[in-house]
Design a protein around this motif. Structure first.
Motif, PDB file in Angstrom:
ATOM      1  N   ASN A  67     -35.417  49.000  51.404  1.00  0.00           N
ATOM      2  CA  ASN A  67     -36.279  49.298  50.266  1.00  0.00           C
ATOM      3  C   ASN A  67     -37.636  49.749  50.799  1.00  0.00           C
ATOM      4  O   ASN A  67     -38.305  49.004  51.514  1.00  0.00           O
ATOM      5  CB  ASN A  67     -36.424  48.039  49.400  1.00  0.00           C
ATOM      6  N   ILE A  68     -38.031  50.985  50.455  1.00  0.00           N
ATOM      7  CA  ILE A  68     -39.270  51.519  51.032  1.00  0.00           C
ATOM      8  C   ILE A  68     -40.508  50.763  50.552  1.00  0.00           C
ATOM      9  O   ILE A  68     -41.589  50.904  51.132  1.00  0.00           O
ATOM     10  CB  ILE A  68     -39.424  53.023  50.746  1.00  0.00           C
ATOM     11  N   GLU A  69     -40.367  49.951  49.507  1.00  0.00           N
ATOM     12  CA  GLU A  69     -41.492  49.142  49.035  1.00  0.00           C
ATOM     13  C   GLU A  69     -41.740  47.943  49.939  1.00  0.00           C
ATOM     14  O   GLU A  69     -42.762  47.269  49.814  1.00  0.00           O
ATOM     15  CB  GLU A  69     -41.242  48.674  47.605  1.00  0.00           C
ATOM     16  N   ASN A  70     -40.807  47.671  50.853  1.00  0.00           N
ATOM     17  CA  ASN A  70     -40.975  46.610  51.845  1.00  0.00           C
ATOM     18  C   ASN A  70     -41.006  47.261  53.233  1.00  0.00           C
ATOM     19  O   ASN A  70     -39.963  47.429  53.868  1.00  0.00           O
ATOM     20  CB  ASN A  70     -39.819  45.600  51.789  1.00  0.00           C
ATOM     21  N   PRO A  71     -42.162  47.688  53.712  1.00  0.00           N
ATOM     22  CA  PRO A  71     -42.258  48.389  54.998  1.00  0.00           C
ATOM     23  C   PRO A  71     -41.648  47.573  56.128  1.00  0.00           C
ATOM     24  O   PRO A  71     -41.786  46.347  56.189  1.00  0.00           O
ATOM     25  CB  PRO A  71     -43.769  48.561  55.196  1.00  0.00           C
ATOM     26  N   LEU A  72     -40.948  48.266  57.028  1.00  0.00           N
ATOM     27  CA  LEU A  72     -40.319  47.596  58.167  1.00  0.00           C
ATOM     28  C   LEU A  72     -41.326  47.470  59.299  1.00  0.00           C
ATOM     29  O   LEU A  72     -41.805  48.473  59.832  1.00  0.00           O
ATOM     30  CB  LEU A  72     -39.099  48.390  58.622  1.00  0.00           C
ATOM     31  N   ALA A 112     -16.418  43.559  43.864  1.00  0.00           N
ATOM     32  CA  ALA A 112     -17.570  43.602  44.769  1.00  0.00           C
ATOM     33  C   ALA A 112     -17.986  45.030  45.095  1.00  0.00           C
ATOM     34  O   ALA A 112     -19.178  45.331  45.209  1.00  0.00           O
ATOM     35  CB  ALA A 112     -17.235  42.840  46.056  1.00  0.00           C
ATOM     36  N   ILE A 113     -17.016  45.937  45.221  1.00  0.00           N
ATOM     37  CA  ILE A 113     -17.329  47.308  45.600  1.00  0.00           C
ATOM     38  C   ILE A 113     -18.132  48.033  44.530  1.00  0.00           C
ATOM     39  O   ILE A 113     -18.818  49.010  44.801  1.00  0.00           O
ATOM     40  CB  ILE A 113     -16.017  48.088  45.907  1.00  0.00           C
ATOM     41  N   LYS A 114     -18.069  47.527  43.291  1.00  0.00           N
ATOM     42  CA  LYS A 114     -18.764  48.189  42.187  1.00  0.00           C
ATOM     43  C   LYS A 114     -20.129  47.580  41.873  1.00  0.00           C
ATOM     44  O   LYS A 114     -20.811  48.027  40.962  1.00  0.00           O
ATOM     45  CB  LYS A 114     -17.887  48.176  40.930  1.00  0.00           C
ATOM     46  N   VAL A 115     -20.529  46.569  42.613  1.00  0.00           N
ATOM     47  CA  VAL A 115     -21.860  46.001  42.425  1.00  0.00           C
ATOM     48  C   VAL A 115     -22.864  46.920  43.119  1.00  0.00           C
ATOM     49  O   VAL A 115     -22.781  47.157  44.317  1.00  0.00           O
ATOM     50  CB  VAL A 115     -21.955  44.578  43.004  1.00  0.00           C
ATOM     51  N   SER A 116     -23.796  47.465  42.358  1.00  0.00           N
ATOM     52  CA  SER A 116     -24.757  48.408  42.932  1.00  0.00           C
ATOM     53  C   SER A 116     -25.852  47.663  43.695  1.00  0.00           C
ATOM     54  O   SER A 116     -25.971  46.436  43.616  1.00  0.00           O
ATOM     55  CB  SER A 116     -25.358  49.289  41.842  1.00  0.00           C
ATOM     56  N   THR A 117     -26.656  48.421  44.422  1.00  0.00           N
ATOM     57  CA  THR A 117     -27.752  47.855  45.194  1.00  0.00           C
ATOM     58  C   THR A 117     -29.082  48.263  44.579  1.00  0.00           C
ATOM     59  O   THR A 117     -29.289  49.437  44.273  1.00  0.00           O
ATOM     60  CB  THR A 117     -27.690  48.340  46.658  1.00  0.00           C
ATOM     61  N   PRO A 118     -29.987  47.319  44.367  1.00  0.00           N
ATOM     62  CA  PRO A 118     -31.289  47.645  43.786  1.00  0.00           C
ATOM     63  C   PRO A 118     -32.224  48.248  44.821  1.00  0.00           C
ATOM     64  O   PRO A 118     -31.910  48.305  46.015  1.00  0.00           O
ATOM     65  CB  PRO A 118     -31.793  46.278  43.303  1.00  0.00           C
ATOM     66  N   GLY A 119     -33.380  48.685  44.365  1.00  0.00           N
ATOM     67  CA  GLY A 119     -34.420  49.104  45.299  1.00  0.00           C
ATOM     68  C   GLY A 119     -34.592  50.606  45.410  1.00  0.00           C
ATOM     69  O   GLY A 119     -33.723  51.390  45.054  1.00  0.00           O
ATOM     70  N   ILE A 120     -35.751  50.988  45.930  1.00  0.00           N
ATOM     71  CA  ILE A 120     -36.080  52.386  46.180  1.00  0.00           C
ATOM     72  C   ILE A 120     -35.643  52.652  47.615  1.00  0.00           C
ATOM     73  O   ILE A 120     -36.377  52.422  48.571  1.00  0.00           O
ATOM     74  CB  ILE A 120     -37.585  52.640  45.970  1.00  0.00           C
ATOM     75  N   GLN A 121     -34.434  53.135  47.763  1.00  0.00           N
ATOM     76  CA  GLN A 121     -33.727  53.039  49.034  1.00  0.00           C
ATOM     77  C   GLN A 121     -33.974  54.215  49.970  1.00  0.00           C
ATOM     78  O   GLN A 121     -34.175  55.349  49.561  1.00  0.00           O
ATOM     79  CB  GLN A 121     -32.223  52.910  48.764  1.00  0.00           C
ATOM     80  N   GLN A 122     -33.934  53.872  51.255  1.00  0.00           N
ATOM     81  CA  GLN A 122     -33.953  54.831  52.353  1.00  0.00           C
ATOM     82  C   GLN A 122     -32.873  54.394  53.340  1.00  0.00           C
ATOM     83  O   GLN A 122     -32.499  53.210  53.383  1.00  0.00           O
ATOM     84  CB  GLN A 122     -35.334  54.849  53.016  1.00  0.00           C
ATOM     85  N   VAL A 123     -32.368  55.335  54.126  1.00  0.00           N
ATOM     86  CA  VAL A 123     -31.346  55.031  55.134  1.00  0.00           C
ATOM     87  C   VAL A 123     -31.929  55.300  56.517  1.00  0.00           C
ATOM     88  O   VAL A 123     -32.380  56.415  56.796  1.00  0.00           O
ATOM     89  CB  VAL A 123     -30.078  55.886  54.936  1.00  0.00           C
ATOM     90  N   ARG A 124     -31.921  54.286  57.350  1.00  0.00           N
ATOM     91  CA  ARG A 124     -32.420  54.422  58.725  1.00  0.00           C
ATOM     92  C   ARG A 124     -31.235  54.426  59.674  1.00  0.00           C
ATOM     93  O   ARG A 124     -30.446  53.477  59.728  1.00  0.00           O
ATOM     94  CB  ARG A 124     -33.385  53.291  59.058  1.00  0.00           C
ATOM     95  N   ARG A 125     -31.086  55.513  60.440  1.00  0.00           N
ATOM     96  CA  ARG A 125     -29.981  55.643  61.391  1.00  0.00           C
ATOM     97  C   ARG A 125     -30.497  55.359  62.802  1.00  0.00           C
ATOM     98  O   ARG A 125     -31.365  56.065  63.319  1.00  0.00           O
ATOM     99  CB  ARG A 125     -29.374  57.042  61.301  1.00  0.00           C
ATOM    100  N   PHE A 126     -29.940  54.329  63.419  1.00  0.00           N
ATOM    101  CA  PHE A 126     -30.339  53.934  64.764  1.00  0.00           C
ATOM    102  C   PHE A 126     -29.430  54.592  65.802  1.00  0.00           C
ATOM    103  O   PHE A 126     -28.251  54.852  65.541  1.00  0.00           O
ATOM    104  CB  PHE A 126     -30.261  52.411  64.916  1.00  0.00           C
ATOM    105  N   ARG A 127     -29.987  54.835  66.963  1.00  0.00           N
ATOM    106  CA  ARG A 127     -29.206  55.448  68.025  1.00  0.00           C
ATOM    107  C   ARG A 127     -29.605  54.885  69.373  1.00  0.00           C
ATOM    108  O   ARG A 127     -30.705  54.351  69.547  1.00  0.00           O
ATOM    109  CB  ARG A 127     -29.387  56.968  68.024  1.00  0.00           C
ATOM    110  N   ASP A 128     -28.691  55.007  70.331  1.00  0.00           N
ATOM    111  CA  ASP A 128     -29.003  54.677  71.720  1.00  0.00           C
ATOM    112  C   ASP A 128     -28.683  55.891  72.576  1.00  0.00           C
ATOM    113  O   ASP A 128     -28.503  56.998  72.053  1.00  0.00           O
ATOM    114  CB  ASP A 128     -28.237  53.423  72.177  1.00  0.00           C
ATOM    115  N   SER A 129     -28.588  55.717  73.864  1.00  0.00           N
ATOM    116  CA  SER A 129     -28.381  56.852  74.767  1.00  0.00           C
ATOM    117  C   SER A 129     -27.018  57.515  74.578  1.00  0.00           C
ATOM    118  O   SER A 129     -26.823  58.664  74.952  1.00  0.00           O
ATOM    119  CB  SER A 129     -28.529  56.395  76.218  1.00  0.00           C
ATOM    120  N   LYS A 130     -26.078  56.805  73.951  1.00  0.00           N
ATOM    121  CA  LYS A 130     -24.724  57.338  73.772  1.00  0.00           C
ATOM    122  C   LYS A 130     -24.521  58.003  72.412  1.00  0.00           C
ATOM    123  O   LYS A 130     -23.555  58.737  72.220  1.00  0.00           O
ATOM    124  CB  LYS A 130     -23.698  56.215  73.955  1.00  0.00           C
TER     125      LYS A 130
END
Length: 491
Positions: free
Chosen positions: A388-393, A361-379
């Protein structure tokens, strides 16, 4: 040989199979087909809970100088296959000679804390060109990220103490030594003994003398006083050539002579023996003699675990000289970074998403034109979501743990976030304002300060939540099922 290496084009810093695939693309008239590759790693090094992204500066230098020289092409043209005939025809060599990189590259800035399966770089462009970049990009990013991570771990233990990188003589060749010095500084070290790295990268340099200096004189005291006479503004004395505590007493005598001339004893260095005991006793001797501000430097095959143990034992060390176990990443000499095709433009103009399947399972790659979104709170930072940037959030986002689809996490539209990959090259042109090495170093500490302390512990670290946006997860699952259904029943 060293000068010859650094004076030449580095476009041959790659594996043969990258050239054979490039030739195949060219012959199949696929060379210009648009593709997207993601560079990422699968597991944190050192059984840790975080990794530091490093090496982007080197990638930029490489891309800007990328070319096949006449000498390179002459060598490539001389290569032969198993039948004794040339591998590549003249037309392909001409193609390479006239080729200009048209790739667009987005990357996570140096000094960013990153996690497994997150793309550190996304390369988009003609598939032949993207393919040629695989090996050099991995070479430039894997090692530096590994060393920067090791250095950051040592900084966590050292806290406000000074960290000195002393590893050049034990490093993996000249380039390994210089590269390790750079990555160690970004990871949190204060200075290096490596003069070339200091010159090239504006890293502070530190150093004093070796045992041979002491041994070349009739007495240790004479050696200390002579060194202090000629370099009064750089006096840290190595005291363990014969008897460490007696060496401290001799250093104190030399320090008294220094003070009469308006200088001071910067430090003493312990390089062997029971460092906890010797540092405690040395501190007593120094303080009793009025040298309360004199540093105690320790070396001798140190790493973050030994440093932590010494601190628990009450050692009075405030400067740490680290060499072998840092620059060689002694307990894990490689980061398992990979570079996988994630999408290719079809003849109809649509993206055809790709993944690499595996029984692991660890070697199965992920498809898509990828971006990483890092979420944060007050802490601080709370979670990273790959999408996938082709699917706007739009609106609420849902993240799925790729290894346990029952674990979902939702984020409201107004949740604070940062998209980590930033544009670096657009169709071969640099569009990124590169931070200085000092800014990258500061970024590491700022990043670590915003993460839950559990990911920073060395034993059983907390697993920071990273997952796939639900649409990407569903797409990956569908692709896996389609590929598995097409496999022979025997598999």
């Amino acid at each position: 040989m060293i000068n010859k290496l650094y004076d030449t084009s580095l476009s041959l810093l790659t594996d043969l199979y990258q050239l054979t695939m490039a030739y195949g693309y060219w012959k199949a008239r696929k060379a210009e087909q648009e593709a997207v590759f993601n560079l990422y790693f699968r597991k944190h090094p050192f059984q840790g809970g975080f990794t530091i992204s490093c090496g982007l500066n080197s990638v930029i230098d490489y891309i800007q100088e990328f070319r096949f020289s006449r000498e390179d092409l002459g060598y490539i043209g001389s290569l032969k296959g198993n039948d004794g005939h040339r591998l590549f025809e003249p037309g392909f060599l001409e193609y390479l000679e006239n080729m200009e990189l048209q790739c667009s590259i987005d990357a996570i800035p140096e000094g960013t804390v990153v996690f497994p399966n997150e793309p550190l770089m996304r390369v988009r462009g003609p598939i032949l060109q993207c393919q040629l970049l695989e090996t050099p990009l991995l070479n430039l990013v894997n090692f530096q990220s590994l060393i920067a991570t090791k250095a950051a771990r040592m900084r966590l233990v050292a806290k406000e103490d000074t960290l000195l990188e002393f590893g050049l003589r034990r490093a993996q060749g000249p380039d390994g030594g210089v590269t390790a010095s750079r990555a160690a500084y970004i990871g949190g070290f204060d200075a290096t003994s490596n003069l070339l790295a200091g010159k090239l990268y504006d890293i502070p340099v530190k150093g004093t003398h070796a045992h041979s200096w002491v041994m070349s004189f009739d007495t240790e005291l004479e050696a200390f006083e002579t060194y202090s006479r000629y370099l009064p503004n750089n006096v840290t004395l190595l005291v363990d050539t014969y008897d460490s505590l007696e060496g401290v007493r001799h250093a104190i005598e030399a320090g008294k002579s220094l003070r009469k001339r308006g200088y001071d004893l910067v430090g003493i260095r312990l390089d062997s023996g029971d460092l906890a005991y010797l540092s405690i006793e040395s501190r007593k001797l120094l303080d009793e003699a009025g040298f309360e501000k004199t540093n105690i430097v320790a070396s001798n095959d140190l790493d973050e675990y030994i440093m932590d143990s010494l601190k628990i034992q009450g050692a009075k060390i405030n400067v740490w000289g680290i060499g072998t176990k840092l620059v060689t990443a002694y307990d894990q000499p490689a980061l398992g970074g990979v570079y996988k095709l994630a999408a290719i433009r079809s003849k109809s103009g649509e993206w055809d998403y790709k993944l690499k399947l595996s029984e692991q399972a660890i070697k199965v790659s992920t498809p898509g034109i990828q971006q990483v979104r890092r979420f944060r709170d007050s802490k601080g930072f709370v979670s990273d979501m790959i999408f996938n940037i082709e699917n706007p959030l739009i609106g609420k986002s849902t993240m799925v743990d790729p290894y346990d689809f029952t674990k979902n996490r939702s984020f409201a539209e107004n949740t604070h976030f940062e998209d980590l990959l930033v544009p670096v090259f657009a169709k071969g042109q640099l569009i990124y304002s590169l931070p200085s090495i000092h800014e990258a170093r500061a970024r590491v500490q700022d990043q670590l300060a915003h993460f839950y302390k559990g990911i920073k512990r060395f034993v059983n670290p907390h697993t920071y939540p990273v997952g796939l946006e639900k649409h990407l997860f569903d797409m990956k699952t569908d692709l896996i099922m389609k590929l598995r259904n097409n496999e022979p029943e025997a598999l």
